[in-house]
Design an enzyme around this catalytic site. Structure first.
Site, mmCIF file in Angstrom:
data_model
loop_
_atom_site.group_PDB
_atom_site.id
_atom_site.type_symbol
_atom_site.label_atom_id
_atom_site.label_comp_id
_atom_site.label_asym_id
_atom_site.label_seq_id
_atom_site.Cartn_x
_atom_site.Cartn_y
_atom_site.Cartn_z
ATOM 1 N NE ARG A 89 -4.262 -1.462 0.255
ATOM 2 C CZ ARG A 89 -4.460 -2.486 -0.569
ATOM 3 N NH1 ARG A 89 -3.602 -2.772 -1.522
ATOM 4 N NH2 ARG A 89 -5.558 -3.221 -0.460
ATOM 5 C CG HIS A 102 -3.208 -0.908 -6.847
ATOM 6 N ND1 HIS A 102 -3.598 -0.238 -5.714
ATOM 7 C CD2 HIS A 102 -3.303 -2.225 -6.521
ATOM 8 C CE1 HIS A 102 -3.923 -1.097 -4.759
ATOM 9 N NE2 HIS A 102 -3.742 -2.326 -5.241
HETATM 10 P P1 NDP Z 1 -1.721 -11.625 4.937
HETATM 11 O O1 NDP Z 1 -2.667 -11.130 5.956
HETATM 12 O O2 NDP Z 1 -1.861 -13.032 4.470
HETATM 13 O O3 NDP Z 1 -0.216 -11.467 5.461
HETATM 14 C C1 NDP Z 1 0.199 -10.365 6.150
HETATM 15 C C2 NDP Z 1 1.607 -10.625 6.687
HETATM 16 O O4 NDP Z 1 2.105 -9.407 7.251
HETATM 17 C C3 NDP Z 1 1.635 -11.678 7.797
HETATM 18 O O5 NDP Z 1 2.760 -12.498 7.657
HETATM 19 C C4 NDP Z 1 1.750 -10.829 9.062
HETATM 20 O O6 NDP Z 1 2.438 -11.472 10.128
HETATM 21 C C5 NDP Z 1 2.582 -9.671 8.552
HETATM 22 N N1 NDP Z 1 2.417 -8.508 9.414
HETATM 23 C C6 NDP Z 1 1.300 -7.791 9.663
HETATM 24 N N2 NDP Z 1 1.553 -6.798 10.527
HETATM 25 C C7 NDP Z 1 2.856 -6.891 10.822
HETATM 26 C C8 NDP Z 1 3.717 -6.165 11.671
HETATM 27 N N3 NDP Z 1 3.279 -5.113 12.393
HETATM 28 N N4 NDP Z 1 5.010 -6.545 11.751
HETATM 29 C C9 NDP Z 1 5.464 -7.598 11.046
HETATM 30 N N5 NDP Z 1 4.705 -8.329 10.218
HETATM 31 C C10 NDP Z 1 3.413 -7.988 10.116
HETATM 32 O O7 NDP Z 1 -1.801 -10.621 3.710
HETATM 33 P P2 NDP Z 1 -1.578 -10.928 2.153
HETATM 34 O O8 NDP Z 1 -0.258 -11.568 1.989
HETATM 35 O O9 NDP Z 1 -2.755 -11.616 1.582
HETATM 36 O O10 NDP Z 1 -1.592 -9.437 1.563
HETATM 37 C C11 NDP Z 1 -0.655 -8.472 1.970
HETATM 38 C C12 NDP Z 1 -1.021 -7.094 1.416
HETATM 39 O O11 NDP Z 1 -0.736 -7.038 0.033
HETATM 40 C C13 NDP Z 1 -2.495 -6.720 1.483
HETATM 41 O O12 NDP Z 1 -2.861 -6.294 2.774
HETATM 42 C C14 NDP Z 1 -2.588 -5.617 0.471
HETATM 43 O O13 NDP Z 1 -2.320 -4.371 1.092
HETATM 44 C C15 NDP Z 1 -1.452 -5.931 -0.521
HETATM 45 N N6 NDP Z 1 -1.966 -6.291 -1.850
HETATM 46 C C16 NDP Z 1 -1.534 -5.579 -2.940
HETATM 47 C C17 NDP Z 1 -1.955 -5.915 -4.205
HETATM 48 C C18 NDP Z 1 -1.457 -5.188 -5.407
HETATM 49 O O14 NDP Z 1 -1.939 -5.434 -6.519
HETATM 50 N N7 NDP Z 1 -0.487 -4.309 -5.290
HETATM 51 C C19 NDP Z 1 -2.879 -7.039 -4.439
HETATM 52 C C20 NDP Z 1 -3.244 -7.731 -3.227
HETATM 53 C C21 NDP Z 1 -2.798 -7.359 -1.986
HETATM 54 P P3 NDP Z 1 1.799 -12.727 10.918
HETATM 55 O O15 NDP Z 1 1.660 -13.802 9.871
HETATM 56 O O16 NDP Z 1 2.817 -13.075 11.925
HETATM 57 O O17 NDP Z 1 0.490 -12.291 11.440
HETATM 58 C C1 OXD Z 2 -5.910 -5.943 -2.875
HETATM 59 C C2 OXD Z 2 -5.425 -5.058 -3.939
HETATM 60 O O1 OXD Z 2 -5.801 -5.612 -1.705
HETATM 61 O O2 OXD Z 2 -5.731 -5.314 -5.118
HETATM 62 O O3 OXD Z 2 -6.417 -7.026 -3.235
HETATM 63 O O4 OXD Z 2 -4.707 -4.117 -3.654
#
Ligand code: NDP
Ligand code: OXD
Length: 308
Positions: free
Chosen positions: A223, A271
């Site tokens: 993001r 994006h």
């Molecule tokens: P998940 O919820 O599966 O994974 C999030 C990860 O981040 C987990 O490993 C979590 O740790 C870690 N995390 C969260 N907070 C912290 C913190 N404070 N410190 C350290 N680690 C942290 O999310 P996804 O992998 O499915 O998606 C990630 C992000 O990707 C989405 O939230 C979205 O913003 C972005 N996205 C972007 C897209 C694009 O096209 N550019 C498309 C889709 C998503 P733990 O496992 O230990 O809880």
């Molecule tokens: C998502 C994105 O969060 O597309 O899925 O950014």
């Protein structure tokens, strides 16, 4: 039971068709044609207008068309009903491909070769073996883990950071603030795949960049709110960072004239790192709807307290 679809950036008819294949008989309405709002028990949404969900008196389930749910959680009127986020193989495969593409772009010096081609110069530059390049992945969730695995298959050394320690084959796990401090100085290419939460907002800042080794690259596919834009520009300007690939921005679309557009060391995509295609993601929506109807545990249920 009626499902309301609301998204300005997704094709409602494609979604209607794909959902109907999996859930024949389910009534689907498309916002703003809500009809009697009391009929709506489920909503499938991406960035709905603030307050829209609160206007549905019998809403029992919200399914996010996005993996990241912070646009929903930022709405103070968001009804207190279960929220399911998007997790689909298509999204994961897309993201792992984007991450591999960016890592290869910088490691294999595609920018330099583009400049050499423009100058009609035949000049091999050489490159380190992938195993001597360390990629650090911030966030080892659905997308981060899949990306880390893909990078391992290309022989990169991969480190991953999460809140809780993880066990991913071939990936060294780091957790918490100490883990981040230990991981950053080893990281040649940093990939951000964190959810946007109060804890992660602004994490990609001057302090973090300074902890990376000189010549490091930063890739943000999570993001725009994770990045302090002025700090990135300063770190590139000083030469401490070599380059950056950015798919997400604080303000989208990126405004005309924004310095990122023309920066020679920044590569911008609009994006599109991973896209929620209806044909690849409707199974996930159907699974959530079926679980909701059956009163069973919901898949990929968002923990509102954590923010992801
Ligand atoms: P998940 O919820 O599966 O994974 C999030 C990860 O981040 C987990 O490993 C979590 O740790 C870690 N995390 C969260 N907070 C912290 C913190 N404070 N410190 C350290 N680690 C942290 O999310 P996804 O992998 O499915 O998606 C990630 C992000 O990707 C989405 O939230 C979205 O913003 C972005 N996205 C972007 C897209 C694009 O096209 N550019 C498309 C889709 C998503 P733990 O496992 O230990 O809880
Ligand atoms: C998502 C994105 O969060 O597309 O899925 O950014």
């Amino acid at each position: 039971m009626t499902l309301l679809f609301c998204s300005a950036s997704d094709n409602a008819e494609d979604w209607r068709r794909e959902i109907a294949k999996r859930l024949p008989g389910l009534e689907i309405r498309v916002w703003p044609d809500v009809g009697d709002s009391a009929d709506v028990t489920m909503a499938l949404v991406w960035k709905p207008p603030a307050g829209m969900l609160a206007s549905l008196p019998n809403l029992g389930l919200i399914v996010s068309l996005g993996a990241g749910v912070e646009p929903l959680l930022e709405d103070p009127t968001l009804p207190d009903v279960p929220l399911v986020r998007m997790v689909s193989e298509g999204l994961t495969v897309d993201m792992a491909g984007y991450v591999a593409l960016q890592v290869l772009r910088w490691h294999r010096q595609m920018e330099e070769y583009a400049a050499l081609q423009a100058a009609e110069r035949w000049q091999p530059l050489g490159h380190k073996p992938a195993r001597d390049v360390t990629v650090g992945v911030l966030g080892l969730g659905e997308l981060g883990t899949a990306s880390a695995r893909t990078l391992r298959s290309l022989d990169y050394r991969v480190l991953g950071w999460s809140r809780n320690p993880k066990s991913v084959d071939g990936v060294e796990s780091f957790a918490g603030a100490d883990g981040l401090a230990a991981m950053l100085p080893q990281t040649d290419i940093l990939i951000c795949l964190l959810p946007l939460t109060p804890d992660t907002r602004g994490l990609l800042n001057a302090g973090l960049f300074a902890a990376l080794p000189p010549g490091a690259v930063v890739v943000n596919a999570a993001r725009g709110g994770h990045l302090v834009e002025a700090d990135l520009l300063a770190a590139l300007e000083s030469g401490h960072l070599r380059g950056s690939s950015l798919d997400v921005f604080a303000e989208e679309p990126l405004r005309p004239g924004h310095p990122f557009w023309s920066h020679p060391a920044i590569r911008v995509t609009p994006h599109v790192a991973a896209i929620t295609h209806p044909s690849r993601s409707a199974d996930h929506v159907a699974a959530a709807v079926n679980a909701f109807r059956a009163g069973q545990p919901l898949p990929n249920h968002v923990d509102r307290q954590r923010g992801y």
